[in-house]
Design an enzyme around this catalytic site. Structure first.
Site, mmCIF file in Angstrom:
data_model
loop_
_atom_site.group_PDB
_atom_site.id
_atom_site.type_symbol
_atom_site.label_atom_id
_atom_site.label_comp_id
_atom_site.label_asym_id
_atom_site.label_seq_id
_atom_site.Cartn_x
_atom_site.Cartn_y
_atom_site.Cartn_z
ATOM 1 N N ARG A 94 0.730 -1.277 0.125
ATOM 2 C CA ARG A 94 0.164 -0.013 -0.229
ATOM 3 C C ARG A 94 0.810 1.298 -0.029
ATOM 4 O O ARG A 94 0.291 2.341 0.116
ATOM 5 C CB ARG A 94 -0.931 -0.042 1.388
ATOM 6 C CG ARG A 94 -2.034 -0.971 1.071
ATOM 7 C CD ARG A 94 -2.719 -1.345 2.513
ATOM 8 N NE ARG A 94 -4.079 -0.276 2.592
ATOM 9 C CZ ARG A 94 -5.367 -0.380 2.691
ATOM 10 N NH1 ARG A 94 -5.400 -1.821 2.396
ATOM 11 N NH2 ARG A 94 -6.166 0.406 2.839
ATOM 12 N N TYR B 259 0.432 4.396 -2.225
ATOM 13 C CA TYR B 259 -0.839 5.382 -2.088
ATOM 14 C C TYR B 259 -0.372 5.958 -0.859
ATOM 15 O O TYR B 259 -0.387 7.327 -0.646
ATOM 16 C CB TYR B 259 -1.953 4.697 -1.830
ATOM 17 C CG TYR B 259 -3.289 5.455 -1.543
ATOM 18 C CD1 TYR B 259 -3.713 5.956 -2.907
ATOM 19 C CD2 TYR B 259 -3.872 5.792 -0.354
ATOM 20 C CE1 TYR B 259 -4.924 6.879 -2.614
ATOM 21 C CE2 TYR B 259 -4.916 6.346 -0.457
ATOM 22 C CZ TYR B 259 -5.529 7.094 -1.524
ATOM 23 O OH TYR B 259 -6.637 7.666 -1.559
ATOM 24 N N ASP B 260 -0.053 5.284 0.417
ATOM 25 C CA ASP B 260 0.309 5.909 1.685
ATOM 26 C C ASP B 260 1.596 6.933 1.569
ATOM 27 O O ASP B 260 1.453 8.057 1.937
ATOM 28 C CB ASP B 260 0.583 4.796 2.619
ATOM 29 C CG ASP B 260 -0.316 3.724 2.895
ATOM 30 O OD1 ASP B 260 -1.389 3.840 2.223
ATOM 31 O OD2 ASP B 260 -0.263 2.883 3.753
ATOM 32 N N LYS C 108 0.658 9.835 -0.653
ATOM 33 C CA LYS C 108 -0.189 11.167 -0.032
ATOM 34 C C LYS C 108 0.741 11.821 1.139
ATOM 35 O O LYS C 108 0.569 12.852 1.347
ATOM 36 C CB LYS C 108 -1.260 10.217 0.670
ATOM 37 C CG LYS C 108 -2.437 9.898 -0.359
ATOM 38 C CD LYS C 108 -3.228 10.791 -0.834
ATOM 39 C CE LYS C 108 -4.353 10.285 -1.760
ATOM 40 N NZ LYS C 108 -4.824 11.371 -2.604
ATOM 41 N N ARG D 30 -15.053 -0.103 -3.979
ATOM 42 C CA ARG D 30 -14.609 -0.231 -2.555
ATOM 43 C C ARG D 30 -15.806 -0.873 -1.779
ATOM 44 O O ARG D 30 -16.770 -1.383 -2.408
ATOM 45 C CB ARG D 30 -14.594 1.431 -1.901
ATOM 46 C CG ARG D 30 -13.782 2.451 -2.770
ATOM 47 C CD ARG D 30 -12.136 1.931 -2.588
ATOM 48 N NE ARG D 30 -11.731 2.191 -1.537
ATOM 49 C CZ ARG D 30 -11.444 3.558 -0.814
ATOM 50 N NH1 ARG D 30 -11.439 4.564 -1.614
ATOM 51 N NH2 ARG D 30 -11.013 3.526 0.232
ATOM 52 N N VAL D 31 -15.398 -1.019 -0.391
ATOM 53 C CA VAL D 31 -16.340 -1.807 0.298
ATOM 54 C C VAL D 31 -17.917 -1.841 0.229
ATOM 55 O O VAL D 31 -18.670 -2.590 0.027
ATOM 56 C CB VAL D 31 -16.064 -2.169 1.825
ATOM 57 C CG1 VAL D 31 -16.119 -0.892 2.664
ATOM 58 C CG2 VAL D 31 -16.451 -3.506 2.378
ATOM 59 N N GLY E 59 -13.396 -10.307 9.193
ATOM 60 C CA GLY E 59 -14.202 -9.172 8.979
ATOM 61 C C GLY E 59 -14.317 -8.234 10.234
ATOM 62 O O GLY E 59 -15.066 -7.289 10.579
ATOM 63 N N THR F 122 -12.075 -2.573 11.169
ATOM 64 C CA THR F 122 -12.823 -1.655 11.181
ATOM 65 C C THR F 122 -12.611 -0.359 10.255
ATOM 66 O O THR F 122 -11.511 -0.283 9.741
ATOM 67 C CB THR F 122 -13.126 -1.023 12.657
ATOM 68 O OG1 THR F 122 -11.957 -0.338 12.855
ATOM 69 C CG2 THR F 122 -13.309 -2.097 13.665
ATOM 70 N N ARG G 62 -9.951 1.772 11.685
ATOM 71 C CA ARG G 62 -9.701 3.137 11.041
ATOM 72 C C ARG G 62 -11.095 3.870 11.871
ATOM 73 O O ARG G 62 -12.008 3.683 11.335
ATOM 74 C CB ARG G 62 -9.644 3.260 9.854
ATOM 75 C CG ARG G 62 -9.546 4.753 9.315
ATOM 76 C CD ARG G 62 -9.429 4.605 7.708
ATOM 77 N NE ARG G 62 -8.348 3.908 7.177
ATOM 78 C CZ ARG G 62 -8.318 3.463 5.977
ATOM 79 N NH1 ARG G 62 -9.296 3.568 5.306
ATOM 80 N NH2 ARG G 62 -7.270 2.662 5.476
HETATM 81 N N1 UDP Z 1 -13.331 -5.476 2.240
HETATM 82 C C1 UDP Z 1 -14.026 -6.656 2.230
HETATM 83 N N2 UDP Z 1 -14.525 -7.131 1.235
HETATM 84 C C2 UDP Z 1 -14.289 -6.535 0.076
HETATM 85 C C3 UDP Z 1 -13.923 -5.500 -0.121
HETATM 86 C C4 UDP Z 1 -13.341 -4.672 0.902
HETATM 87 O O1 UDP Z 1 -13.901 -7.282 3.288
HETATM 88 O O2 UDP Z 1 -14.983 -7.321 -1.070
HETATM 89 C C5 UDP Z 1 -12.727 -4.794 3.363
HETATM 90 C C6 UDP Z 1 -11.104 -4.443 3.266
HETATM 91 O O3 UDP Z 1 -10.568 -5.424 3.519
HETATM 92 C C7 UDP Z 1 -11.081 -3.428 4.007
HETATM 93 C C8 UDP Z 1 -12.568 -2.644 4.241
HETATM 94 O O4 UDP Z 1 -13.128 -3.494 3.617
HETATM 95 O O5 UDP Z 1 -10.807 -3.979 5.433
HETATM 96 C C9 UDP Z 1 -12.434 -1.412 3.327
HETATM 97 O O6 UDP Z 1 -11.893 -1.717 2.008
HETATM 98 P P1 UDP Z 1 -11.922 -0.554 0.805
HETATM 99 O O7 UDP Z 1 -11.594 -1.259 -0.462
HETATM 100 O O8 UDP Z 1 -13.236 0.028 0.793
HETATM 101 O O9 UDP Z 1 -10.857 0.502 1.209
HETATM 102 P P2 UDP Z 1 -9.764 0.743 2.314
HETATM 103 O O10 UDP Z 1 -10.420 1.427 3.754
HETATM 104 O O11 UDP Z 1 -8.989 -0.357 2.977
HETATM 105 O O12 UDP Z 1 -8.906 1.946 1.670
#
Ligand code: UDP
Length: 309
Positions: free
Chosen positions: A137, A140-141, A144, A183-184, A204, A207, A274
Site C-alpha cells: 500500500r 498510496y500511503d 499521500k 470499495r467496500v 471481518g 473496522t 480506522r
Molecule cells: N473489504 C472486504 N471485502 C471486499 C472489499 C473490501 O472485506 O470485497 C474490506 C477491506 O479488506 C478493508 C475494508 O473492507 O478492510 C475497506 O476496504 P476498501 O477497499 O473500501 O478501502 P480501504 O479502507 O482499505 O482503503
C-alpha cells in the site's frame, strides 16, 4: 468570475466538487486522464482536459487549485503502483506550481491512509502514522504523505495558501462498484442486489468509519472558504466505527437480500482499525457529519437500484 482547476474532476469526489463550484459560479477546468473514471457531460462552465496531471500545462489564472487526482481503491492502486505514485508526487508538484504561478488557494485531498495501521484510535491529525515505506500500500500511503510534505513546504517556503484534507472512507451515489475499483460499500451493495455472496475479507473484524458524500462536500467547502484554513491539515470523517462484518450485515438487511456472507482471504497490510477524531474539524469548520450510516447506505442503495433499471 472566480476560476478553479480540479484534478481528478471526473472521479467520484471530483464530480461533487465540480458541481458545487459550478453552482458557486466558478469557471472550472478539469484535468483527468480517465484512468479510473468515465467521461461526464458537464455544461459549458467546465473545460475538460484529458491528460495525466503530470503533463498538464496552463497559462490560465486560477483562484483555486483542487488536487484530487489519484487511484483510490487499494486493489487497483496496488496493481498500478507507479501511476499512483506519479499522480501523488510529480502530479502534486505540477498542481502546486500551477497554484503558485496564480497565487491560488491549494486544496489537497490527502487520505486517512497517511495513518497506515493506526495505533491510536480514534486518530487525531497529530498522530504521525504507522506506515510501511515499501509495502503493497506504500504507493498510496507514501504518495499521500509525500504530497502533504511538499504542499507544506510550498506553504512554509513560498507562502502558498495550502489546505490539506484527510477524508475517511467517503461513499455515496456515483461511487464505482465494479472490478478492482469497487470499495467496500458499493461492492457489498452490488453483491447484495445481485443476490451474490458478500465477500468479507478475513473475519471481518477490521473496522472503518464511513462518511456520506454530502457530508464530505459540506466539510470540504467550509474548509476551502474558511478564513482560518491556510496551512491546516484536517480529518474529515465520521466518529462512528463499524467492523466490516457489521457493515455486511447492515447492507444485507437494508437491501432485503438473501445473499450469504463469504469469508475470503484477508488483504495484505489491511489497516486493522480506522476511526476519525474530528475534534479539529468541529472547531475550525463548525461541522460534523449529519448522515447516519443507515441513511447514507440506503440512499446509495436507491441510486444503484435506479441505475440498474
Ligand atoms: N473489504 C472486504 N471485502 C471486499 C472489499 C473490501 O472485506 O470485497 C474490506 C477491506 O479488506 C478493508 C475494508 O473492507 O478492510 C475497506 O476496504 P476498501 O477497499 O473500501 O478501502 P480501504 O479502507 O482499505 O482503503
Amino acid at each position: 468570475m472566480q476560476s478553479a482547476l480540479v484534478s481528478g474532476g471526473n472521479g467520484f469526489l471530483g464530480y461533487y466538487l465540480v458541481t458545487k463550484l459550478v453552482k458557486e459560479k466558478y469557471d472550472v477546468t478539469v484535468v483527468d486522464d480517465l484512468s479510473t473514471s468515465k467521461d461526464i457531460s458537464y455544461g459549458d462552465e467546465v473545460t475538460f482536459v484529458r491528460k495525466r496531471i503530470e503533463d498538464f500545462v496552463s497559462k490560465v489564472h486560477f483562484d483555486l487549485v483542487a488536487h484530487l487526482a489519484s487511484r483510490p481503491s487499494p486493489e487497483d492502486y496496488s496493481m498500478n503502483p507507479v501511476a499512483t505514485l506519479m499522480s501523488n508526487s510529480t502530479g502534486t508538484i505540477r498542481m502546486l506550481d500551477i497554484a503558485r504561478e496564480s497565487g491560488a488557494l491549494f486544496f489537497y485531498t490527502s487520505s486517512s491512509e497517511v495513518y497506515g495501521n493506526a495505533q491510536v484510535i480514534p486518530t487525531p491529525e497529530s498522530y504521525n502514522g504507522y506506515v510501511s515505506p515499501n509495502g503493497i500500500r506504500s504507493c498510496y500511503d507514501e504518495g499521500k504523505r509525500f504530497s502533504e510534505a511538499i504542499a507544506m513546504a510550498y506553504h512554509r517556503q513560498y507562502g502558498l495558501d495550502v489546505r490539506i484534507e484527510r477524508p475517511f472512507n467517503v461513499y455515496g451515489p456515483r461511487i464505482r462498484e465494479d472490478g478492482l475499483y469497487g470499495r467496500v460499500i458499493p461492492r457489498f451493495i452490488s453483491q447484495a442486489l445481485k443476490e451474490e455472496n458478500i465477500t468479507v475479507h478475513g473475519k471481518g473484524d477490521q473496522t472503518r468509519s464511513f462518511l456520506y458524500v454530502d457530508d464530505w462536500l459540506e466539510a470540504s467547502w467550509r474548509f476551502i472558504v474558511s478564513p482560518d484554513g491556510s496551512g491546516e491539515v484536517l480529518n474529515v470523517g465520521s466518529e462512528k466505527e463499524f467492523t466490516v462484518l457489521e457493515l455486511a450485515q447492515k447492507i444485507k438487511a437494508l437491501t432485503g437480500s438473501s445473499s450469504g456472507i463469504e469469508h475470503t482471504e484477508k488483504r495484505i497490510d489491511d489497516p486493522e482499525r480506522r476511526s476519525a477524531d474530528i475534534g479539529k474539524a468541529k472547531k475550525l469548520l463548525n461541522w460534523e457529519p449529519r448522515t447516519s450510516l443507515e441513511d447514507g447506505v440506503e440512499k446509495t442503495i436507491n441510486w444503484f437500484r435506479l441505475r440498474s433499471k
